[in-house]
Design a protein around this motif. Sequence first.
Motif, PDB file in Angstrom:
ATOM      1  N   THR A   1    -110.011  -8.440  -8.090  1.00 25.11           N
ATOM      2  CA  THR A   1    -109.992  -9.031  -6.746  1.00 25.11           C
ATOM      3  C   THR A   1    -110.319  -7.990  -5.688  1.00 25.11           C
ATOM      4  O   THR A   1    -111.127  -8.235  -4.780  1.00 25.11           O
ATOM      5  N   LEU A   2    -109.674  -6.821  -5.801  1.00 23.37           N
ATOM      6  CA  LEU A   2    -109.935  -5.776  -4.812  1.00 23.37           C
ATOM      7  C   LEU A   2    -111.405  -5.364  -4.852  1.00 23.37           C
ATOM      8  O   LEU A   2    -112.051  -5.201  -3.808  1.00 23.37           O
TER       9      LEU A   2
ATOM     10  N   CYS B   1    -113.599  -8.259  -3.331  1.00 31.27           N
ATOM     11  CA  CYS B   1    -113.451  -8.329  -1.876  1.00 31.27           C
ATOM     12  C   CYS B   1    -114.177  -7.165  -1.201  1.00 31.27           C
ATOM     13  O   CYS B   1    -114.901  -7.359  -0.218  1.00 31.27           O
ATOM     14  N   SER B   2    -113.965  -5.938  -1.734  1.00 33.51           N
ATOM     15  CA  SER B   2    -114.584  -4.799  -1.058  1.00 33.51           C
ATOM     16  C   SER B   2    -116.098  -4.825  -1.228  1.00 33.51           C
ATOM     17  O   SER B   2    -116.837  -4.388  -0.346  1.00 33.51           O
TER      18      SER B   2
ATOM     19  N   THR C   1    -116.683  -0.368  -2.747  1.00 35.06           N
ATOM     20  CA  THR C   1    -115.763  -0.652  -3.847  1.00 35.06           C
ATOM     21  C   THR C   1    -115.137   0.606  -4.433  1.00 35.06           C
ATOM     22  O   THR C   1    -113.927   0.688  -4.613  1.00 35.06           O
TER      23      THR C   1
ATOM     24  N   HIS D   1    -112.422   2.048  -2.362  1.00 35.83           N
ATOM     25  CA  HIS D   1    -111.186   1.273  -2.380  1.00 35.83           C
ATOM     26  C   HIS D   1    -110.438   1.472  -3.689  1.00 35.83           C
ATOM     27  O   HIS D   1    -109.215   1.553  -3.710  1.00 35.83           O
TER      28      HIS D   1
ATOM     29  N   THR E   1    -104.148   2.869  -5.216  1.00 29.41           N
ATOM     30  CA  THR E   1    -104.654   1.676  -5.895  1.00 29.41           C
ATOM     31  C   THR E   1    -104.273   1.625  -7.371  1.00 29.41           C
ATOM     32  O   THR E   1    -103.676   0.648  -7.833  1.00 29.41           O
TER      33      THR E   1
ATOM     34  N   GLY F   1    -104.166  -7.970  -4.750  1.00 26.11           N
ATOM     35  CA  GLY F   1    -105.451  -7.325  -4.485  1.00 26.11           C
ATOM     36  C   GLY F   1    -106.054  -7.799  -3.180  1.00 26.11           C
ATOM     37  O   GLY F   1    -106.548  -7.004  -2.365  1.00 26.11           O
TER      38      GLY F   1
ATOM     39  N   ILE G   1    -104.138  -6.382  -0.221  1.00 26.10           N
ATOM     40  CA  ILE G   1    -104.421  -4.957  -0.017  1.00 26.10           C
ATOM     41  C   ILE G   1    -105.735  -4.793   0.730  1.00 26.10           C
ATOM     42  O   ILE G   1    -105.828  -4.040   1.707  1.00 26.10           O
ATOM     43  N   TYR G   2    -106.760  -5.542   0.286  1.00 24.07           N
ATOM     44  CA  TYR G   2    -108.046  -5.419   0.973  1.00 24.07           C
ATOM     45  C   TYR G   2    -107.912  -5.837   2.436  1.00 24.07           C
ATOM     46  O   TYR G   2    -108.392  -5.142   3.340  1.00 24.07           O
TER      47      TYR G   2
ATOM     48  N   ARG H   1    -105.834  -3.201   4.413  1.00 25.36           N
ATOM     49  CA  ARG H   1    -106.579  -1.954   4.578  1.00 25.36           C
ATOM     50  C   ARG H   1    -107.708  -2.119   5.592  1.00 25.36           C
ATOM     51  O   ARG H   1    -107.999  -1.214   6.367  1.00 25.36           O
TER      52      ARG H   1
ATOM     53  N   SER I   1     -98.101  -5.265   0.257  1.00 27.37           N
ATOM     54  CA  SER I   1     -98.641  -6.392  -0.494  1.00 27.37           C
ATOM     55  C   SER I   1     -97.727  -6.767  -1.642  1.00 27.37           C
ATOM     56  O   SER I   1     -97.455  -7.949  -1.865  1.00 27.37           O
TER      57      SER I   1
END
Lengths: 232, 352
Positions: free
Chosen positions: B250-251, B254-255, B269, B272, B278, B307, B310-311, B314, B326
């Motif tokens: 997911t992180l 998203c990034s 990515t 991140h 992380t 995740g 967090i994105y 951040r 989170s």
Amino acid sequence: MSELKTLYKEGVWVNNPALVQLLGLCPLLAVTSTVTNALGLGLATLLVLIGSNVTVSIVRNWVPKDIRIPVFVMIIAGFVTIVQLLMNAYTFGLYQSLGIFIPLIVTNCAIIGRAEAYASKNPVHLSAFDGLMMGLGFMAVLLVLGAMRELIGQGTLFDGADLLLGPWAQSLRIEVFNFDNQFLLAILPPGAFLGLGLLIAAKNVIDAQIKSKQVAPPEAEKGPRARVTSLT
Amino acid sequence: MKLTMASSPHNHSHKSLTRLMLSVIAACIPGLIAQVFFFGTGVLIQLVLALVAVSVFEAAIMLIRKRPVWPALSDGSAWLTAVLLALSIPPLAPWWIIVIGCLFSIVIVKQLYGGLGFNLFNPAMAAYVLLLVSFPVQMTAWLPVTDLINTPIGFADQLRLIFTDFTASGFSLDQVRAGVDGLTMATPLDTVKTDIAHGLTVTESMQKPIFNEWAGLGWAWVNLGFLAGGLYLLKAKIINWHIPVSFIVTLAVCSAIGYIASPGTEPGTLFHLLSGATMMGAFFIATDPVSAATTNKGRLIYGALIGLLIYLIRTFGGFPDAIAFSVLLINIAVPLIDYYTQPRTYGHGAVK
């Protein structure tokens, strides 16, 4: 006499508005960052509670049941306005530091709760005493929570008491510890939630201890239990 | 000849709770080594302090609760909390920071809720959030990696800094933190965030000496260390793959979307995944068996939500890193996730 004693017990301990009924938590949690703020809001709530209880009790036989809640709210709002104007006039510093939480006393459920549950059904003198006791119970919790948070948060007690009591009260300020860093959590709202949780826990512990110390009602009154099966 | 008949289950795991916890602590070692290598031996001092503090607090509260002390202490869960907390705070934070953190995590977050297995929240992360909210100055005083420090400080000076706030020659932590250009340095996540707020692009921000080609200098290796430890935990079947994989995917997704949409203000990515906490969050913190979701489908949702948060924090929030916030926020959602993801019991309900 015994009614007054019951009212006293109910208001201050057994049915304490903050610790047992959990009413009026919004001001309780928001303004108890110092003892002075807590004392100011506690006094304001106490005055409103007595005034509204007395008035509601006086008019209780003329108010139709269907519209009683709006009437009670109007009465409470009237008293809150009086208290707000008084604080604006005489304790301006505190008026500013309490801010929106003085007008918000109108929405304090503890007050309308007493109007509805007690004052609308009982004579004037008892209602006034009930308001006094409930107010004192609420104020006591405010003060303890305020003292806890002020002590842990910035290491002082009665900081800024002169805002409420006049210039002589500056000498009331006690510096218990001296930190370089404030413990911000105690001053911020999460500290109020934690503190209130600990207070409720302490009350439950005390209640449990009182209960365990009371002699259990003797079983003998019912007579010995007839055992129909043998143990072995 | 007598044949004993044993009741089911017939094959059982030999992992006791203590062994499980100690394995997780052991899996922290690669990350710990990387942190010591890049940020100095202060980490070890904090670790010892934390281990002593949690042992004292756990023993004290067990005595108050009139429970046996040694079983609670020897299950290792308190020590794991201590290790995670010591790895999360800045290595040269004053000693009382970690002691307050240990007190809060053990006494309030864990034992007041009923002890191990009853805590709603991850104790180490709740304590981290308490410290971050209460003492923002001390909790953000991260050292730059040792290569970039003007005057490298030895073990004795680090000890002095932690306990007396000053080194032997009278430097305070702020002076020690000053980097090669005389300015104090934040973590890579913080630097990028501040620079973007000041109108720089990510590429300009990454010219600073604190970065190397992957992520922050040192931080990438710390994250790779925790990744290695996490892979060991997966291999040893101590944690399930669901939470770390959905967390990291997911992180990453998203990034990546953010980077494609706005390459100037998004670090991408790899940054991140390899900066901040992380990897430690994905393998060591989100997988806490008590406060995480318990069904497999629920674990996927749980990891993904962490995740995503967090994105979002951040990128759009006020704090540079967001693992602790989170995890705590999704801890609150765990009962709901578990309720809606109950697996079908054999013999009940229709197969779709």
